[in-house]
Design a protein around this motif. Sequence first.
Motif, PDB file in Angstrom:
ATOM      1  N   PRO A 132      -4.495  -7.173  -6.328  1.00  0.00           N
ATOM      2  CA  PRO A 132      -3.303  -5.714  -5.299  1.00  0.00           C
ATOM      3  C   PRO A 132      -3.355  -5.241  -4.754  1.00  0.00           C
ATOM      4  N   LEU A 133      -3.928  -4.376  -4.595  1.00  0.00           N
ATOM      5  CA  LEU A 133      -4.449  -2.878  -3.426  1.00  0.00           C
ATOM      6  C   LEU A 133      -5.093  -3.275  -2.444  1.00  0.00           C
ATOM      7  N   VAL A 134      -5.823  -4.759  -2.406  1.00  0.00           N
ATOM      8  CA  VAL A 134      -6.782  -5.273  -0.890  1.00  0.00           C
ATOM      9  C   VAL A 134      -5.828  -5.489  -0.362  1.00  0.00           C
ATOM     10  N   ARG A 135      -4.555  -6.741  -0.897  1.00  0.00           N
ATOM     11  CA  ARG A 135      -3.919  -7.528  -0.725  1.00  0.00           C
ATOM     12  C   ARG A 135      -2.734  -6.404   0.203  1.00  0.00           C
ATOM     13  N   PHE A 136      -2.428  -5.661  -0.168  1.00  0.00           N
ATOM     14  CA  PHE A 136      -1.478  -3.937   0.095  1.00  0.00           C
ATOM     15  C   PHE A 136      -1.888  -3.718   1.653  1.00  0.00           C
ATOM     16  N   CYS A 137      -3.321  -3.350   1.299  1.00  0.00           N
ATOM     17  CA  CYS A 137      -4.034  -3.004   2.615  1.00  0.00           C
ATOM     18  C   CYS A 137      -3.396  -4.606   3.357  1.00  0.00           C
ATOM     19  N   GLU A 138      -4.163  -5.636   3.590  1.00  0.00           N
ATOM     20  CA  GLU A 138      -3.887  -6.307   4.429  1.00  0.00           C
ATOM     21  C   GLU A 138      -2.584  -6.219   5.528  1.00  0.00           C
ATOM     22  N   LEU A 139      -1.703  -6.184   4.387  1.00  0.00           N
ATOM     23  CA  LEU A 139      -0.005  -6.369   4.958  1.00  0.00           C
ATOM     24  C   LEU A 139       0.339  -5.206   5.653  1.00  0.00           C
ATOM     25  N   LEU A 140      -1.105  -4.149   4.928  1.00  0.00           N
ATOM     26  CA  LEU A 140      -0.474  -3.125   5.916  1.00  0.00           C
ATOM     27  C   LEU A 140      -0.695  -2.973   7.036  1.00  0.00           C
ATOM     28  N   LEU A 141      -1.951  -3.022   7.165  1.00  0.00           N
ATOM     29  CA  LEU A 141      -2.329  -2.905   8.753  1.00  0.00           C
ATOM     30  C   LEU A 141      -1.370  -4.164   9.089  1.00  0.00           C
ATOM     31  N   ALA A 143       1.715  -4.946   8.824  1.00  0.00           N
ATOM     32  CA  ALA A 143       2.860  -3.925   9.145  1.00  0.00           C
ATOM     33  C   ALA A 143       2.995  -3.489   9.960  1.00  0.00           C
ATOM     34  N   LEU A 144       1.311  -2.345  10.626  1.00  0.00           N
ATOM     35  CA  LEU A 144       1.106  -1.125  11.450  1.00  0.00           C
ATOM     36  C   LEU A 144       1.047  -2.412  12.920  1.00  0.00           C
ATOM     37  N   GLN A 145       0.263  -3.454  12.726  1.00  0.00           N
ATOM     38  CA  GLN A 145       0.323  -4.005  13.998  1.00  0.00           C
ATOM     39  C   GLN A 145       1.103  -4.665  15.008  1.00  0.00           C
ATOM     40  N   LEU A 146       2.344  -5.065  13.876  1.00  0.00           N
ATOM     41  CA  LEU A 146       3.729  -5.446  14.336  1.00  0.00           C
ATOM     42  C   LEU A 146       4.488  -4.412  14.539  1.00  0.00           C
ATOM     43  N   ARG A 147       4.055  -2.663  14.187  1.00  0.00           N
ATOM     44  CA  ARG A 147       5.312  -2.305  14.595  1.00  0.00           C
ATOM     45  C   ARG A 147       6.244  -1.937  13.730  1.00  0.00           C
ATOM     46  N   LYS A 148       6.099  -2.324  12.404  1.00  0.00           N
ATOM     47  CA  LYS A 148       7.603  -3.150  11.167  1.00  0.00           C
ATOM     48  C   LYS A 148       7.270  -1.958  10.596  1.00  0.00           C
ATOM     49  N   GLN A 149       8.149  -0.703  10.777  1.00  0.00           N
ATOM     50  CA  GLN A 149       8.543   0.540   9.832  1.00  0.00           C
ATOM     51  C   GLN A 149       8.848   0.457   8.385  1.00  0.00           C
ATOM     52  N   GLN A 150       9.552  -0.977   9.026  1.00  0.00           N
ATOM     53  CA  GLN A 150      11.201  -1.482   7.845  1.00  0.00           C
ATOM     54  C   GLN A 150      10.151  -1.482   6.280  1.00  0.00           C
ATOM     55  N   LEU A 151       9.141  -2.333   6.920  1.00  0.00           N
ATOM     56  CA  LEU A 151       8.204  -4.033   6.847  1.00  0.00           C
ATOM     57  C   LEU A 151       6.862  -2.663   5.689  1.00  0.00           C
TER      58      LEU A 151
END
Length: 209
Positions: A132-141, A143-151
């Motif tokens: 789960p935490l590795v999947r979180f990191c993937e999604l976090l990156l 969100a940052l690449q897309l500039r999506k603070q809500q995500l």
Amino acid sequence: MRLHLTIRHSFHADCRWVMAALKWAHKQGADDDARTIHEVFAGWIWRAYGWRQFSKAALHFSRGADAAAYASALAAVSSQAGSSGEEDLFITRAVLQTLACANAKNAQRQLQHAAAVLEACKAVQPVVAQQPLVRFCELLLQALQLRKQQLLALLRGSYGPSLQADPSFDAYLDTVEQVYFNVRPAGGSGGLLGSLLRGLMEGDEADDS
């Protein structure tokens, strides 16, 4: 650029020497040389002191560019100093620290480095890819690449139980939000951690690397 570090000198003396070298590199506008200094010093700390000083090596790995070396060291230290099944904690800490070390000038570079570190870690330790935490990191990156603070806010809520495994994760994420979305952290926890990271890298941060 060559660095000559030997274990004959004291660790703190070498740290002072490296900070001076970083300041010199930035005054010369030699950002690539500064990253090389970080890489070389990180590798030296890891080889000379192993997991005992890995937290200091990680600060330099996170400011370098050698994602493969960082991933290899993370795999080794997680097996030496961690418990079975904790590999994702070490990887998540590395990704978040790499992002939290960023500033306005180098945020994109640090984001790219964090993504490279994560991919290298999955290559070295394929078993972690579904944690789960590795999947979180993937999604976090993403969100940052897309500039999506809500995500990012949604991810923090959805993965809250997993993030509670390490009290530093929330503070790192507060700092990441401050850097990438200009969000002032409630209570100042992220700002405090960010100041600590920059203080530990004082020679590098002084010139907004």
